[in-house]
Enzyme design. Structure first.
Site, PDB file in Angstrom:
ATOM      1  N   THR A  52     -13.303   3.797  14.671  1.00  0.00           N
ATOM      2  CA  THR A  52     -14.516   3.656  15.481  1.00  0.00           C
ATOM      3  C   THR A  52     -14.231   2.610  16.554  1.00  0.00           C
ATOM      4  O   THR A  52     -13.987   1.442  16.235  1.00  0.00           O
ATOM      5  CB  THR A  52     -15.699   3.222  14.592  1.00  0.00           C
ATOM      6  N   LYS A  92     -20.995  -3.791  11.725  1.00  0.00           N
ATOM      7  CA  LYS A  92     -20.117  -3.969  12.898  1.00  0.00           C
ATOM      8  C   LYS A  92     -20.426  -2.941  13.994  1.00  0.00           C
ATOM      9  O   LYS A  92     -20.350  -3.251  15.171  1.00  0.00           O
ATOM     10  CB  LYS A  92     -18.648  -3.934  12.485  1.00  0.00           C
ATOM     11  N   LYS A 135       0.836  -1.199   0.000  1.00  0.00           N
ATOM     12  CA  LYS A 135       0.000   0.000   0.000  1.00  0.00           C
ATOM     13  C   LYS A 135       0.875   1.255   0.000  1.00  0.00           C
ATOM     14  O   LYS A 135       0.647   2.202  -0.739  1.00  0.00           O
ATOM     15  CB  LYS A 135      -0.870  -0.025   1.271  1.00  0.00           C
ATOM     16  N   LYS A 170     -20.536   8.521  17.730  1.00  0.00           N
ATOM     17  CA  LYS A 170     -20.279   7.781  16.485  1.00  0.00           C
ATOM     18  C   LYS A 170     -21.207   6.565  16.370  1.00  0.00           C
ATOM     19  O   LYS A 170     -21.851   6.337  15.344  1.00  0.00           O
ATOM     20  CB  LYS A 170     -18.802   7.352  16.436  1.00  0.00           C
ATOM     21  N   CYS A 188     -19.172  -0.604   8.049  1.00  0.00           N
ATOM     22  CA  CYS A 188     -19.475   0.132   9.284  1.00  0.00           C
ATOM     23  C   CYS A 188     -20.801  -0.247   9.949  1.00  0.00           C
ATOM     24  O   CYS A 188     -20.808  -0.574  11.137  1.00  0.00           O
ATOM     25  CB  CYS A 188     -19.447   1.625   9.003  1.00  0.00           C
ATOM     26  N   GLU A 208     -17.775   6.547   2.141  1.00  0.00           N
ATOM     27  CA  GLU A 208     -16.997   6.166   0.972  1.00  0.00           C
ATOM     28  C   GLU A 208     -17.777   6.610  -0.258  1.00  0.00           C
ATOM     29  O   GLU A 208     -19.002   6.544  -0.290  1.00  0.00           O
ATOM     30  CB  GLU A 208     -16.770   4.654   0.955  1.00  0.00           C
ATOM     31  N   PHE A 252     -16.962  10.562  10.182  1.00  0.00           N
ATOM     32  CA  PHE A 252     -18.311  10.369   9.643  1.00  0.00           C
ATOM     33  C   PHE A 252     -18.326  10.300   8.120  1.00  0.00           C
ATOM     34  O   PHE A 252     -19.393  10.352   7.521  1.00  0.00           O
ATOM     35  CB  PHE A 252     -19.231  11.505  10.114  1.00  0.00           C
ATOM     36  N   LEU A 253     -17.139  10.201   7.489  1.00  0.00           N
ATOM     37  CA  LEU A 253     -17.132  10.244   6.015  1.00  0.00           C
ATOM     38  C   LEU A 253     -17.877   9.052   5.434  1.00  0.00           C
ATOM     39  O   LEU A 253     -17.975   7.991   6.050  1.00  0.00           O
ATOM     40  CB  LEU A 253     -15.703  10.287   5.476  1.00  0.00           C
ATOM     41  N   LEU A 290     -33.857   6.776   3.218  1.00  0.00           N
ATOM     42  CA  LEU A 290     -35.228   6.248   3.169  1.00  0.00           C
ATOM     43  C   LEU A 290     -35.480   5.538   1.845  1.00  0.00           C
ATOM     44  O   LEU A 290     -36.608   5.505   1.372  1.00  0.00           O
ATOM     45  CB  LEU A 290     -36.246   7.388   3.353  1.00  0.00           C
TER      46      LEU A 290
HETATM   47  N1  LIG Z   1     -14.546   3.230   5.743  1.00  0.00           N
HETATM   48  C1  LIG Z   1     -15.442   4.080   6.189  1.00  0.00           C
HETATM   49  O1  LIG Z   1     -16.340   4.518   5.466  1.00  0.00           O
HETATM   50  C2  LIG Z   1     -15.387   4.555   7.612  1.00  0.00           C
HETATM   51  C3  LIG Z   1     -16.138   5.677   8.000  1.00  0.00           C
HETATM   52  C4  LIG Z   1     -16.070   6.097   9.336  1.00  0.00           C
HETATM   53  C5  LIG Z   1     -15.292   5.406  10.254  1.00  0.00           C
HETATM   54  N2  LIG Z   1     -14.595   4.298   9.852  1.00  0.00           N
HETATM   55  C6  LIG Z   1     -13.757   3.621  10.853  1.00  0.00           C
HETATM   56  O2  LIG Z   1     -12.406   3.974  10.599  1.00  0.00           O
HETATM   57  C7  LIG Z   1     -11.532   2.874  10.890  1.00  0.00           C
HETATM   58  C8  LIG Z   1     -10.698   2.549   9.665  1.00  0.00           C
HETATM   59  O3  LIG Z   1     -11.565   2.123   8.637  1.00  0.00           O
HETATM   60  P1  LIG Z   1     -11.071   1.991   7.111  1.00  0.00           P
HETATM   61  O4  LIG Z   1     -12.291   1.690   6.311  1.00  0.00           O
HETATM   62  O5  LIG Z   1     -10.228   3.165   6.750  1.00  0.00           O
HETATM   63  O6  LIG Z   1     -10.163   0.682   7.228  1.00  0.00           O
HETATM   64  P2  LIG Z   1      -9.132   0.097   6.154  1.00  0.00           P
HETATM   65  O7  LIG Z   1      -9.128  -1.367   6.345  1.00  0.00           O
HETATM   66  O8  LIG Z   1      -9.422   0.679   4.799  1.00  0.00           O
HETATM   67  O9  LIG Z   1      -7.709   0.702   6.622  1.00  0.00           O
HETATM   68  C9  LIG Z   1      -7.062   0.316   7.777  1.00  0.00           C
HETATM   69  C10 LIG Z   1      -5.567   0.348   7.487  1.00  0.00           C
HETATM   70  O10 LIG Z   1      -4.846   0.158   8.703  1.00  0.00           O
HETATM   71  C11 LIG Z   1      -3.667  -0.586   8.404  1.00  0.00           C
HETATM   72  N3  LIG Z   1      -3.162  -1.139   9.649  1.00  0.00           N
HETATM   73  C12 LIG Z   1      -3.673  -2.153  10.420  1.00  0.00           C
HETATM   74  N4  LIG Z   1      -2.956  -2.322  11.524  1.00  0.00           N
HETATM   75  C13 LIG Z   1      -1.954  -1.404  11.480  1.00  0.00           C
HETATM   76  C14 LIG Z   1      -0.891  -1.070  12.363  1.00  0.00           C
HETATM   77  N5  LIG Z   1      -0.735  -1.695  13.535  1.00  0.00           N
HETATM   78  N6  LIG Z   1      -0.053  -0.081  12.001  1.00  0.00           N
HETATM   79  C15 LIG Z   1      -0.216   0.579  10.841  1.00  0.00           C
HETATM   80  N7  LIG Z   1      -1.206   0.313   9.974  1.00  0.00           N
HETATM   81  C16 LIG Z   1      -2.070  -0.661  10.296  1.00  0.00           C
HETATM   82  C17 LIG Z   1      -4.138  -1.612   7.402  1.00  0.00           C
HETATM   83  O11 LIG Z   1      -3.072  -2.145   6.650  1.00  0.00           O
HETATM   84  C18 LIG Z   1      -5.102  -0.765   6.553  1.00  0.00           C
HETATM   85  O12 LIG Z   1      -4.442  -0.172   5.435  1.00  0.00           O
HETATM   86  C19 LIG Z   1     -12.457   1.745  11.364  1.00  0.00           C
HETATM   87  O13 LIG Z   1     -12.532   1.783  12.752  1.00  0.00           O
HETATM   88  C20 LIG Z   1     -13.791   2.115  10.753  1.00  0.00           C
HETATM   89  O14 LIG Z   1     -14.865   1.598  11.491  1.00  0.00           O
HETATM   90  C21 LIG Z   1     -14.612   3.874   8.564  1.00  0.00           C
END
Ligand SMILES: NC(=O)c1ccc[n+]([C@@H]2O[C@H](COP(=O)([O-])OP(=O)(O)OC[C@H]3O[C@@H](n4cnc5c(N)ncnc54)[C@H](O)[C@@H]3O)[C@@H](O)[C@H]2O)c1
Length: 454
Positions: free
Chosen positions: A120, A286, A35, A227, A283, A160, A157-158, A273
């Site tokens: 989260t 979980k 990555k 959240k 999200c 994707e 709160f973004l 809706l």
């Molecule tokens: N994706 C969403 O839309 C969204 C929105 C709001 C909140 N969240 C929350 O944000 C958090 C991240 O979600 P995401 O979708 O970005 O996850 P993701 O899986 O896309 O990214 C997580 C990254 O963390 C890296 N990682 C894991 N352990 C690591 C470590 N010890 N050191 C360094 N890097 C490490 C992984 O390789 C991965 O690239 C989660 O808690 C999720 O619930 C996600």
């Protein structure tokens, strides 16, 4: 300010690129070497509109590494944005969070650093992360961590698919901290967003009339619960319209008009809706499970959130049952699925309804063909075990199919050449799992249109 981000996924990269765009010096850390290599070469490892543009624009303030030692010592603020995937009993799996907290503690320098939970995390994680960072710091340095750092919560709160819009122009910023000096650091960091003083990028203009963004400055536990409460509310709004949809189908009412009729009530609002197959993604599933688990730990039954989860689970079964009712036999049939990503404008397949539906169809002996405008490559990489035929277009999905199910409401599918598609199908049956298509248009093209609800 000097900022480090641990975890460079959807949330970490968006946060890092936006803060770098605003002028902060940002180092993004990820444990995944591939990555980091891709990002260094200017490639974004997932599909998100305009993310490559933003990373390119912010490049002079942005660097990427796998090493905590390159990122943590110089940081004023360290964000934790690692994944918190669901664990076996509904509580999230916190092993990545734990590794990140320890890595931060081992590498902190002597100046005051704010460690921010953006992942989260369950209520109480702020304290837990604080204890882990302190322990690692004290082991590494051989002295007390007094005053070296403080922990804050800054939930994300973004969405994707509109991650840049949501991050540069959020509805609100939530900061949870137990000491004023911690909140002040984050206030300074976010000031350009809160006051909307930055020049908007051409590809993501500022929404009309946005002059300032509200800040909620609160304690750690409240920020963490905001959240979960927000995600659970959105999830139950979807399940609510799906439950009303079942009633509507029975009494012969039109769910699209009902959604419009209730959504125009300013107290309710029109978003979330849209009746259909229900939510997916990394999200809602979980986070609702985690909220139920936390509530249970404190003796609270969380009836409403549990019901929303159950309604959502059943919607996927309903989609398959409707095809079964129409075709009578699924064994040996070919079913085409339009859309794999859990929603449009992303290639994220985590908890995507299409995967579940494909599995259910295969279990019943059907052959499954699939297409998605952007998620095909990721699907082949992450779901190689699923025995489906990958198609290059919606036309290929239709060829020799006994029925098509629209699973993801990609705009590309809204206006397909249905006469042409129908001509190559074995039978013209279409299940619209997202209330996206025009029933009359499909009927004119010779299709039997089935809605969810119908
Ligand atoms: N994706 C969403 O839309 C969204 C929105 C709001 C909140 N969240 C929350 O944000 C958090 C991240 O979600 P995401 O979708 O970005 O996850 P993701 O899986 O896309 O990214 C997580 C990254 O963390 C890296 N990682 C894991 N352990 C690591 C470590 N010890 N050191 C360094 N890097 C490490 C992984 O390789 C991965 O690239 C989660 O808690 C999720 O619930 C996600």
């Amino acid at each position: 300010m000097n900022v480090s981000i641990i975890g460079t996924g959807y949330v970490g990269l968006t946060t890092g690129a936006c803060l770098a765009f605003l002028g902060h010096k940002v180092t993004c850390v990820d444990a995944d070497e591939r990555k980091i290599q891709a990002l260094e070469a200017g490639r974004v490892p997932f599909f998100e509109p305009h993310m490559e543009d933003l990373v390119a624009d912010a490049r002079c303030n942005l660097c990427f590494t796998t090493r905590y030692a390159d990122a943590i010592p110089k940081a004023d603020v360290v964000f934790i944005a690692v994944g918190t995937p669901p664990g076996p009993n509904g509580s999230p799996d916190l092993r990545y969070l734990e590794a990140a907290a320890r890595g931060i503690g081992q590498n902190l320098a002597d100046h005051f650093t704010v460690v921010v939970n953006k992942s989260t995390v369950p209520i109480g994680s702020g304290n837990w992360v604080g204890a882990l960072v302190r322990e690692a710091y004290e082991q590494a340095k051989g002295r007390k961590a007094n005053g070296a750092f403080a922990v804050a919560s800054n939930p994300e709160f973004l969405r994707e698919g509109s991650a840049i819009l949501d991050s540069l122009y959020p509805d609100r910023v939530v900061i949870g901290a137990d000491e004023p000096r911690t909140s002040e650091v984050l206030y300074t960091l976010y000031r350009p967003i809160l006051e909307q003083t930055f020049q908007a990028p051409a590809y993501q203009p500022r929404p009309d009339q946005l002059a300032a963004v509200p800040l909620i400055s609160t304690d750690l536990a409240s920020a963490e619960l905001i959240k979960y409460a927000a995600n659970a509310f959105l999830a139950l709004k979807i399940s609510y319209i799906n439950e009303i949809g079942q009633v509507a189908e029975k009494v012969g009412a039109d769910i699209r008009q009902i959604a419009r009729g209730i959504g125009l009530d300013a107290r309710i609002g029109p978003r979330f809706l849209q009746a259909g197959i229900g939510w997916g993604g990394s999200c809602f599933g979980k986070d609702t499970a985690a909220l139920v688990a936390t509530a249970a730990e404190y003796g609270v039954a969380a009836h409403i959130v549990k019901a929303a989860r159950e309604v959502n689970r059943l919607q996927r079964e309903r989609a398959v049952d409707k095809l079964l009712a129409e075709l009578k036999i699924l064994k040996g049939r070919t079913i085409g699925l339009l859309g794999l990503a859990f929603k449009p404008h992303t290639d994220d397949l985590r908890e995507a309804p299409a995967l579940d539906i494909a599995r259910k169809l295969i279990e019943r002996g059907a052959r499954v063909k699939v297409h998605d405008p952007v998620a095909m490559e990721r699907f082949r990489r992450e779901n190689a075990e699923l025995e489906v035929a990958c198609c290059a277009s919606a036309e290929d999905v239709a060829e020799d199919a006994d029925a098509i199910m629209l699973v993801t409401e990609w705009p590309d599918y809204a206006d397909l050449p249905w006469e042409k598609l129908g001509a190559s199908m074995r039978s013209r049956i279409l299940l619209d799992g997202r209330q996206l298509l025009d029933r009359e248009r499909l009927t004119r093209a010779g299709f039997k249109y089935i809605g969810l609800p119908d």
